[in-house]
Design an enzyme around this catalytic site. Structure first.
Site, mmCIF file in Angstrom:
data_model
loop_
_atom_site.group_PDB
_atom_site.id
_atom_site.type_symbol
_atom_site.label_atom_id
_atom_site.label_comp_id
_atom_site.label_asym_id
_atom_site.label_seq_id
_atom_site.Cartn_x
_atom_site.Cartn_y
_atom_site.Cartn_z
ATOM 1 N N CYS A 1 1.730 25.400 11.474
ATOM 2 C CA CYS A 1 2.040 25.133 10.075
ATOM 3 C C CYS A 1 0.915 24.307 9.469
ATOM 4 C CB CYS A 1 3.370 24.404 9.930
ATOM 5 S SG CYS A 1 3.359 22.736 10.632
ATOM 6 N N CYS B 1 0.139 20.980 11.008
ATOM 7 C CA CYS B 1 -0.728 21.005 12.194
ATOM 8 C C CYS B 1 -2.194 20.904 11.776
ATOM 9 C CB CYS B 1 -0.502 22.282 12.995
ATOM 10 S SG CYS B 1 1.156 22.485 13.659
ATOM 11 N N ASP C 1 -28.724 36.936 -15.234
ATOM 12 C CA ASP C 1 -30.176 37.100 -15.196
ATOM 13 C C ASP C 1 -30.486 38.561 -15.495
ATOM 14 O OD1 ASP C 1 -32.913 36.526 -14.606
ATOM 15 O OD2 ASP C 1 -32.599 37.447 -12.638
ATOM 16 N N ASP D 1 -30.327 36.597 -9.353
ATOM 17 C CA ASP D 1 -31.045 37.122 -8.199
ATOM 18 C C ASP D 1 -32.437 36.511 -8.201
ATOM 19 O OD1 ASP D 1 -31.416 39.311 -6.041
ATOM 20 O OD2 ASP D 1 -33.135 39.569 -7.361
ATOM 21 N N ASP E 1 -33.374 31.605 -9.630
ATOM 22 C CA ASP E 1 -31.992 31.430 -10.040
ATOM 23 C C ASP E 1 -31.243 30.397 -9.207
ATOM 24 O OD1 ASP E 1 -32.180 33.370 -12.039
ATOM 25 O OD2 ASP E 1 -31.841 34.983 -10.610
#
Length: 828
Positions: free
Chosen positions: A116, A119, A523, A720, A724
């Site tokens: 659970c 835990c 971009d 990308d 960036d």
């Protein structure tokens, strides 16, 4: 004579068998360990590592006293070292421990015994208190943990010992180990369900006569016999089937923590003990039937929840099993081919991949033509054509014809390994909504125990005969298991579903952030366009020839990963003509500069070159920029040398994404470092009204920061390339194209492995659906708990009904989350 004294030399005087495990030593083996003053030969680096650990741990007597090799021989390890010492050996740690600093190490572990959210909280809290531990995160759905420590202050074995001390076991993470633990959990739980179910049916048989018998129809002797029979049949249900509840509850109480099992154990234990006492003293009521039925229903619900949860995480584990164990390596000298373990492959090896086989590592096709299925890696179901010179990715499946592949990257350097690391990072990263749910669940357990005691006291006044089972019903019916399951299960299922469509989530908060983002920034190069730029024209501005101008540009861009650099290098395919460059330096967002023949030269934006050339912009620049082309310039102090016109192909699927975002009323902006004419051309094609050109990385970051200061603004950035990285880190949620540089990919919260904006469109739809499912789960959990508690306190819910309700509520949130796996749901 003991086996420690047996040394069988070969013709060259070397031992033929490994001194540690007894297996034959390969002729090329060069692994030796000094043991008791004698240098002993080992068969492999693993045995060498284990033997060195045995000696270093002062356990050399192990070799002196053994009288036979262990079976199986791979377990040739003393028990003390199996538990602790081996985990501290650097060679053993290579597969699951990564350095994150000069002295810090981070391990990927899998925990056994997690039942659970409490835990998870207990392990994180306990391990975080250990000296030298700086980070510990446990994922409830996958049972995986990420632990970071300072090796100067503690050892990994000490951390594992600390975990074991509170009743759990931790292992180095690997998919096979994960599956073994899952199978063991299923088998153990199934046996407990069987015993509880069998006991319940038998106890109900003995309880049934008491339910239907009229006043005086059942003699006292018969009633007593039925009670004793029920007691005997309930014993294995309580002490075997329900044993884990009591064990975990006792552990939690010892550690002063309240987990989900405390109210369950308290309810079962009190009902059972009251029934035993009533049987011994002839009390009016026994509850053996309710106890057995409750335990059975609760275990059945947890078993079904376990199956659903393991199904949800199984897709995440598939990436770890896709690489084959062996590969067919071609002999460099024309000799016979051989099947070797994939772990033995090195860059430069050539392997044959037959149709239907999995490519063992990243490489390049050197012979043959075929198609590859890369669906597991990119989400793209259509086969990808492969021919001589085509790159192939480890984990993809060869479909049509045999291929000969030259290995380029192996092990942790492969693309598949990078994907797995990002997925592991996402699994270990807990979003804020999950932390809040766990906190509420812990508070609710305390409130539940208080309400249960108050209920018992009140019912002692109203009806003492019913006080006990009302007390048990309140304890059980409102145990917040469903609340703890609601968030992690939904996020795990969604992460798996997104990965299957080529959208890789690398941060825990990414799904929620993508679903709630209300402003998107993109971009241009490599994101809205394919980033496959082609040189269209070279325009010299002085006596420099086009060929010389191209060679100068390629030389300056030889170390760059930018799309412009790749296009210039591709156009100048004669690398021998490139002049040597000294003091080469990249200026982020502007270009590159270096010295050629002692002269400082720059290549990049015209404004960047103008700072060095010191003259007005060339008149030809405006003509070359028409139509949206990208133009870069080459110059030196006081001189413009050349202009380069480059074109890029737009992504066809960008229009679909922008149309969806416009329909959802989420504003879009384009942030680009390219010329205004190139940016305006893309914006006009996509119908975007806000487009910013000639922006530096700092300008992009400042734009996002300014938008974030607006009330309620949640900004998503899609980019990308190295330029960036700062803005990706600034945004609330960042998305990187799968072909971008490693820096950008590591900064991003989401990676589009298929390099398709259509994937982002589908992923965005699934993220919003996930948020709806998550809210449904939380709404149901709170509604169930706050409705069932008053009913139970009023005595309207019996213990068996409470067990059924608790199990059903947990199962419901898991099944609701599993709906996200349906293709129909993902395609909306």
């Amino acid at each position: 004579m003991s086996s420690a004294e047996i040394v069988i030399p070969d013709a060259a005087g070397h031992a033929r068998e490994c001194y540690h495990c007894g297996l034959p030593v390969p002729p090329e083996s060069s692994f030796y360990v000094p043991i008791d003053g004698v240098t002993r030969r080992m068969c492999c680096v693993g045995c060498e590592a284990v033997a060195e650990s045995i000696v270093a741990s002062g356990l050399t007597d192990y070799y002196r006293h053994r009288d036979a090799m262990p079976e199986p021989r791979k377990e040739a390890l003393p028990a003390e070292l199996q538990e602790l010492g081996l985990f501290d050996h650097p060679d053993f740690q290579k597969s699951f421990v990564q350095p994150v600093g000069e002295h810090e190490r981070e391990a990927a572990l899998i925990l056994e015994g997690i039942t659970c959210a409490a835990c998870v909280w207990l392990n994180e809290r306990h391990v975080a208190r250990q000296p030298g531990v700086s980070l510990v995160e446990v994922n409830y759905a996958t049972r995986r943990a990420r632990v970071r420590w300072d090796e100067r202050k503690t050892r990994l074995s000490d951390i594992l010992s600390a975990i074991q001390a509170i009743g759990y076991r931790a292992y180095p993470y690997d998919p096979d180990r994960s599956e073994q633990i899952a199978q063991r959990e299923r088998r153990s739980m199934l046996w407990r369900v069987f015993v509880a179910g069998f006991g319940m049916m038998q106890v109900m048989m003995y309880a049934y006569p008491a339910y239907i018998a009229g006043e005086g129809d059942l003699s006292a002797e018969a009633d007593l016999m039925m009670r004793w029979a029920s007691l005997v049949l309930t014993l294995p249900v309580v002490f075997y089937s329900a044993a884990p509840f009591f064990q975990r509850a006792i552990r939690d109480l010892k550690l002063r923590a309240l987990g989900m099992d405390v109210p369950v154990a308290l309810g079962v234990g009190s009902a059972f003990m009251a029934s035993v006492w009533a049987t011994l003293v002839g009390g009016p009521e026994v509850y053996f039937d309710s106890v057995t039925m409750f335990v059975f229903l609760l275990l059945l619900g947890r078993y079904l929840e376990m199956l659903a949860r393991q199904k949800a995480v199984r897709g995440v584990e598939e990436l770890g099993k896709v690489i084959p164990t062996f590969a067919e390596r071609l002999s460099a000298g024309g000799g016979a081919d051989e099947r070797v373990p994939v772990a033995q492959l090195v860059p430069g090896d050539r392997v044959r991949v037959r149709p239907g086989e999995v490519v063992p590592a990243d490489g390049v096709v050197v012979e043959g033509e075929s198609e590859a299925n890369e669906a597991l890696l990119t989400g793209e179901s259509r086969p990808v054509a492969k021919r001589r010179g085509s790159p192939v990715t480890g984990g993809s499946i060869n479909i049509a014809s045999p291929l000969v592949v030259e290995i380029a990257r192996v092990g942790d350097a492969t693309r598949l390994a990078a994907i797995r690391r990002l997925m592991e990072r996402a699994a270990a990263d807990r979003p804020g909504i999950a932390t809040q749910a766990d906190y509420v669940a812990r508070i609710f357990i305390v409130a539940l125990l208080v309400l249960s005691v108050l209920t018992w006291i009140i019912w002692q006044v109203i009806d003492p005969d019913r006080a006990l089972w009302v007390f048990v019903s309140v304890l059980v019916v409102a145990c917040p298991c469903a609340l703890s399951l609601a968030t992690p299960t939904a996020l795990t299922v969604a992460t798996d579903a997104l990965a299957r469509m080529g959208v890789l989530v690398t941060r825990g908060h990414a799904i929620e952030a993508l679903a709630t983002a209300n402003r998107f920034a993109f971009d241009k190069t490599g994101t809205l366009t394919r980033g496959i730029m082609q040189l269209e024209a070279v325009h010299p501005l002085d006596a420099t020839t086009p060929a010389r101008a191209l060679a100068l540009a390629a030389a300056l861009e030889q170390g760059s990963e930018h799309a412009v650099a790749a296009a210039l290098r591709a156009a100048s395919d004669d690398a021998a003509a490139w002049p040597p460059v000294e003091a080469l330096r990249a200026v982020t967002g502007q270009g590159v500069e270096g010295r050629i023949d002692g002269v400082l030269m720059r290549l990049g934006r015209p404004s960047f070159i103008a700072e060095l050339a010191g003259r007005a912009m060339p008149a030809e620049l405006e003509d070359l920029q028409r139509g949206g082309a990208t133009v870069v310039a080459l110059g030196s102090p006081g001189c413009w040398h050349a202009l380069y016109r480059l074109g890029d192909l737009p992504r066809e699927d960008a229009h679909e994404l922008f149309t969806r975002l416009a329909r959802e009323r989420r504003p879009v902006a384009i942030l680009s470092g390219d010329a205004q004419s190139a940016v305006d051309a893309v914006a006009a094609r996509l119908g975007v009204t806000e487009a910013h050109a000639q922006m530096t990385p700092q300008d992009k970051q400042a734009w996002v920061e300014a938008r974030q200061r607006e009330p309620g603004a949640l900004v998503a950035m899609v980019g990308d390339g190295v330029n960036d990285a700062p803005v990706l880190a600034q945004a609330h949620v960042s998305v990187a194209m799968g072909g971008g540089t490693d820096l950008a990919r590591n900064q991003a919260d989401i990676v589009l492995l298929s390099e398709s904006l259509a994937g982002l469109s589908r992923g965005n739809a699934l993220a919003r659906r996930t948020l709806r499912v998550l809210r449904q789960n939380l709404w149901w959990s709170f509604t169930y708990n706050f409705t069932s508690v008053p009913l139970a306190m009023m005595g309207l819910i019996t213990p068996w009904m409470a067990g059924l309700g608790m199990a059903a509520s947990s199962l419901l949130v898991v099944l609701n989350a599993l709906r996200l796996q349906r293709p129909a749901a993902r395609s909306r």
